[in-house]
Scaffold this motif. Structure first.
Motif, PDB file in Angstrom:
ATOM      1  N   VAL A  33       0.856  -1.188   0.000  1.00 32.18           N
ATOM      2  CA  VAL A  33       0.000   0.000   0.000  1.00 32.18           C
ATOM      3  C   VAL A  33       0.897   1.246   0.000  1.00 32.18           C
ATOM      4  CG1 VAL A  33      -1.750   1.293   1.294  1.00 32.18           C
ATOM      5  CG2 VAL A  33      -1.840  -1.211   1.211  1.00 32.18           C
ATOM      6  N   PRO A  34       0.652   2.169  -0.932  1.00 31.21           N
ATOM      7  CA  PRO A  34       1.519   3.348  -1.000  1.00 31.21           C
ATOM      8  C   PRO A  34       1.267   4.321   0.145  1.00 31.21           C
ATOM      9  CG  PRO A  34      -0.238   3.521  -2.610  1.00 31.21           C
ATOM     10  CD  PRO A  34      -0.364   2.159  -1.986  1.00 31.21           C
ATOM     11  N   PHE A  35       2.311   5.043   0.519  1.00 29.96           N
ATOM     12  CA  PHE A  35       2.172   6.144   1.469  1.00 29.96           C
ATOM     13  C   PHE A  35       2.982   7.309   0.932  1.00 29.96           C
ATOM     14  CE2 PHE A  35       5.640   3.486   3.059  1.00 29.96           C
ATOM     15  CZ  PHE A  35       6.674   4.394   3.240  1.00 29.96           C
ATOM     16  N   GLY A  36       2.680   8.488   1.446  1.00 31.68           N
ATOM     17  CA  GLY A  36       3.314   9.671   0.900  1.00 31.68           C
ATOM     18  C   GLY A  36       4.078  10.482   1.918  1.00 31.68           C
ATOM     19  N   ILE A  37       4.626  11.576   1.421  1.00 32.77           N
ATOM     20  CA  ILE A  37       5.312  12.571   2.229  1.00 32.77           C
ATOM     21  C   ILE A  37       4.710  13.912   1.828  1.00 32.77           C
ATOM     22  CG2 ILE A  37       7.190  12.808   0.561  1.00 32.77           C
ATOM     23  CD1 ILE A  37       9.091  13.331   2.892  1.00 32.77           C
ATOM     24  N   SER A  38       4.457  14.756   2.819  1.00 31.22           N
ATOM     25  CA  SER A  38       3.833  16.056   2.551  1.00 31.22           C
ATOM     26  C   SER A  38       4.823  17.184   2.782  1.00 31.22           C
ATOM     27  CB  SER A  38       2.631  16.277   3.469  1.00 31.22           C
ATOM     28  OG  SER A  38       1.606  15.371   3.181  1.00 31.22           O
ATOM     29  N   PHE A  39       4.676  18.204   1.960  1.00 37.62           N
ATOM     30  CA  PHE A  39       5.445  19.425   2.113  1.00 37.62           C
ATOM     31  C   PHE A  39       4.456  20.574   2.191  1.00 37.62           C
ATOM     32  CE2 PHE A  39       7.980  16.457  -0.415  1.00 37.62           C
ATOM     33  CZ  PHE A  39       9.140  16.390   0.335  1.00 37.62           C
ATOM     34  N   GLY A  40       4.640  21.452   3.164  1.00 41.26           N
ATOM     35  CA  GLY A  40       3.758  22.596   3.309  1.00 41.26           C
ATOM     36  C   GLY A  40       4.565  23.864   3.440  1.00 41.26           C
ATOM     37  N   GLY A  41       3.947  24.979   3.086  1.00 41.69           N
ATOM     38  CA  GLY A  41       4.658  26.249   3.160  1.00 41.69           C
ATOM     39  C   GLY A  41       3.721  27.407   3.410  1.00 41.69           C
ATOM     40  N   LEU A  42       4.301  28.588   3.394  1.00 46.14           N
ATOM     41  CA  LEU A  42       3.530  29.808   3.602  1.00 46.14           C
ATOM     42  C   LEU A  42       2.703  30.137   2.368  1.00 46.14           C
ATOM     43  CD1 LEU A  42       6.278  31.957   5.359  1.00 46.14           C
ATOM     44  CD2 LEU A  42       4.379  30.715   6.416  1.00 46.14           C
ATOM     45  N   GLN A  43       1.732  31.003   2.538  1.00 45.64           N
ATOM     46  CA  GLN A  43       0.903  31.412   1.407  1.00 45.64           C
ATOM     47  C   GLN A  43       1.792  31.983   0.306  1.00 45.64           C
ATOM     48  OE1 GLN A  43      -2.061  34.022   3.089  1.00 45.64           O
ATOM     49  NE2 GLN A  43      -3.140  32.324   4.053  1.00 45.64           N
ATOM     50  N   GLY A  44       1.528  31.563  -0.923  1.00 43.67           N
ATOM     51  CA  GLY A  44       2.314  32.016  -2.064  1.00 43.67           C
ATOM     52  C   GLY A  44       3.525  31.153  -2.367  1.00 43.67           C
ATOM     53  N   SER A  45       3.739  30.101  -1.593  1.00 46.43           N
ATOM     54  CA  SER A  45       4.935  29.268  -1.794  1.00 46.43           C
ATOM     55  C   SER A  45       4.691  28.068  -2.704  1.00 46.43           C
ATOM     56  CB  SER A  45       5.467  28.781  -0.439  1.00 46.43           C
ATOM     57  OG  SER A  45       4.562  27.869   0.168  1.00 46.43           O
ATOM     58  N   GLU A  46       3.574  28.047  -3.410  1.00 45.11           N
ATOM     59  CA  GLU A  46       3.254  26.906  -4.264  1.00 45.11           C
ATOM     60  C   GLU A  46       4.364  26.561  -5.260  1.00 45.11           C
ATOM     61  OE1 GLU A  46      -0.763  28.616  -3.032  1.00 45.11           O
ATOM     62  OE2 GLU A  46       1.199  29.401  -3.557  1.00 45.11           O
ATOM     63  N   PRO A  47       4.959  27.538  -5.970  1.00 42.40           N
ATOM     64  CA  PRO A  47       6.034  27.180  -6.909  1.00 42.40           C
ATOM     65  C   PRO A  47       7.206  26.460  -6.229  1.00 42.40           C
ATOM     66  CG  PRO A  47       5.272  29.403  -7.362  1.00 42.40           C
ATOM     67  CD  PRO A  47       4.624  28.975  -6.068  1.00 42.40           C
ATOM     68  N   THR A  48       7.577  26.931  -5.049  1.00 41.23           N
ATOM     69  CA  THR A  48       8.673  26.297  -4.306  1.00 41.23           C
ATOM     70  C   THR A  48       8.282  24.889  -3.874  1.00 41.23           C
ATOM     71  OG1 THR A  48       9.456  28.441  -3.520  1.00 41.23           O
ATOM     72  CG2 THR A  48      10.173  26.507  -2.276  1.00 41.23           C
ATOM     73  N   LEU A  49       7.050  24.720  -3.405  1.00 42.74           N
ATOM     74  CA  LEU A  49       6.597  23.388  -2.979  1.00 42.74           C
ATOM     75  C   LEU A  49       6.586  22.416  -4.150  1.00 42.74           C
ATOM     76  CD1 LEU A  49       3.678  24.306  -0.543  1.00 42.74           C
ATOM     77  CD2 LEU A  49       6.024  23.631   0.028  1.00 42.74           C
ATOM     78  N   ILE A  50       6.168  22.877  -5.316  1.00 41.98           N
ATOM     79  CA  ILE A  50       6.174  22.014  -6.502  1.00 41.98           C
ATOM     80  C   ILE A  50       7.600  21.628  -6.859  1.00 41.98           C
ATOM     81  CG2 ILE A  50       5.681  21.954  -8.984  1.00 41.98           C
ATOM     82  CD1 ILE A  50       3.162  23.686  -8.315  1.00 41.98           C
ATOM     83  N   GLU A  51       8.536  22.567  -6.776  1.00 43.74           N
ATOM     84  CA  GLU A  51       9.945  22.258  -7.044  1.00 43.74           C
ATOM     85  C   GLU A  51      10.476  21.219  -6.062  1.00 43.74           C
ATOM     86  OE1 GLU A  51      12.447  25.725  -7.155  1.00 43.74           O
ATOM     87  OE2 GLU A  51      11.115  26.756  -8.550  1.00 43.74           O
ATOM     88  N   ILE A  52      10.162  21.388  -4.783  1.00 47.26           N
ATOM     89  CA  ILE A  52      10.624  20.446  -3.756  1.00 47.26           C
ATOM     90  C   ILE A  52      10.029  19.064  -4.003  1.00 47.26           C
ATOM     91  CG2 ILE A  52      10.465  19.881  -1.293  1.00 47.26           C
ATOM     92  CD1 ILE A  52      10.650  22.956  -0.776  1.00 47.26           C
ATOM     93  N   ALA A  53       8.725  19.011  -4.270  1.00 49.33           N
ATOM     94  CA  ALA A  53       8.059  17.727  -4.508  1.00 49.33           C
ATOM     95  C   ALA A  53       8.637  17.051  -5.753  1.00 49.33           C
ATOM     96  CB  ALA A  53       6.557  17.937  -4.662  1.00 49.33           C
ATOM     97  N   TYR A  54       8.841  17.823  -6.808  1.00 50.49           N
ATOM     98  CA  TYR A  54       9.416  17.266  -8.040  1.00 50.49           C
ATOM     99  C   TYR A  54      10.830  16.753  -7.776  1.00 50.49           C
ATOM    100  CZ  TYR A  54      11.151  16.952 -12.813  1.00 50.49           C
ATOM    101  OH  TYR A  54      11.714  16.507 -13.983  1.00 50.49           O
ATOM    102  N   GLY A  55      11.615  17.528  -7.048  1.00 48.03           N
ATOM    103  CA  GLY A  55      12.976  17.099  -6.713  1.00 48.03           C
ATOM    104  C   GLY A  55      12.981  15.803  -5.913  1.00 48.03           C
ATOM    105  N   PHE A  56      12.051  15.690  -4.957  1.00 49.43           N
ATOM    106  CA  PHE A  56      11.948  14.462  -4.163  1.00 49.43           C
ATOM    107  C   PHE A  56      11.608  13.281  -5.071  1.00 49.43           C
ATOM    108  CE2 PHE A  56       9.568  11.321  -1.757  1.00 49.43           C
ATOM    109  CZ  PHE A  56      10.414  11.097  -0.674  1.00 49.43           C
ATOM    110  N   GLU A  57      10.620  13.477  -5.948  1.00 49.53           N
ATOM    111  CA  GLU A  57      10.225  12.391  -6.856  1.00 49.53           C
ATOM    112  C   GLU A  57      11.380  11.989  -7.777  1.00 49.53           C
ATOM    113  OE1 GLU A  57       6.549  14.064  -8.550  1.00 49.53           O
ATOM    114  OE2 GLU A  57       5.521  12.387  -7.571  1.00 49.53           O
ATOM    115  N   GLN A  58      12.121  12.956  -8.285  1.00 47.85           N
ATOM    116  CA  GLN A  58      13.233  12.655  -9.182  1.00 47.85           C
ATOM    117  C   GLN A  58      14.383  11.972  -8.449  1.00 47.85           C
ATOM    118  OE1 GLN A  58      13.019  13.061 -12.644  1.00 47.85           O
ATOM    119  NE2 GLN A  58      10.940  13.312 -11.866  1.00 47.85           N
ATOM    120  N   ALA A  59      14.600  12.334  -7.204  1.00 45.38           N
ATOM    121  CA  ALA A  59      15.685  11.739  -6.427  1.00 45.38           C
ATOM    122  C   ALA A  59      15.366  10.321  -5.979  1.00 45.38           C
ATOM    123  CB  ALA A  59      15.995  12.614  -5.209  1.00 45.38           C
ATOM    124  N   THR A  60      14.089  10.031  -5.729  1.00 44.58           N
ATOM    125  CA  THR A  60      13.730   8.726  -5.169  1.00 44.58           C
ATOM    126  C   THR A  60      13.188   7.739  -6.191  1.00 44.58           C
ATOM    127  OG1 THR A  60      11.484   9.467  -4.632  1.00 44.58           O
ATOM    128  CG2 THR A  60      13.190   9.756  -2.927  1.00 44.58           C
TER     129      THR A  60
END
Length: 149
Positions: free
Chosen positions: A111-138
């Protein structure tokens, strides 16, 4: 802002109120509609909005956000807060903060499980970069067998 005020401002929808959402859900009734809160919407429709107790709770949430999460993020110059699973999602939502969850592994039953990243308002671009980096690294995510790539 309440749901009716928000829906009234939408341009490309015929759904303009909570009553419209309830009616739509009845027409397209499914197990998911019942599972995710039709009862809550029906109860909300019977109210007159929020009272002083709810307004005070919202003020307390704002204070907690300003002097808790936002202060921690700013004082420590953090780009994101990480949490296993989706535990943090509801807390981010309460404060109006963005969050993203990506695959992080599989339990012993597959069964899959995830990891969450959260940030301040307006940080969506940074969160997407972090999530993409995590996916690419793992490279943990595997397409489901029912939907092969």
């Amino acid at each position: 802002m309440d749901l009716n005020a928000y829906l009234k401002k939408l341009v490309q929808t015929r759904v303009r109120s909570l009553a419209d959402v309830i009616a739509f859900n009845k027409i397209s009734a499914s197990e998911k509609v019942q599972e995710y809160g039709q009862d809550t919407m029906l109860a909300a429709e019977k109210t007159n909005g929020i009272g002083e107790l709810e307004r005070e709770a919202l003020r307390n949430i704002t204070k907690a956000c300003n002097y808790g999460f936002e202060k921690m993020m700013k004082d420590n110059k953090l780009d994101a807060l990480m949490s296993p699973g989706a535990i943090i999602a509801s807390l981010l939502a309460i404060g109006g903060y963005p969050g993203i969850n990506v695959p992080a592994g599989y339990d012993k039953n597959g069964v899959p499980f995830g990891i969450s990243f959260g940030g301040l308002q307006g940080s969506e671009p940074t969160l997407i970069e972090i999530a993409y980096g995590f996916e690419q690294a793992t490279h943990i995510r595997k397409p489901p067998l029912s939907h092969p790539r």
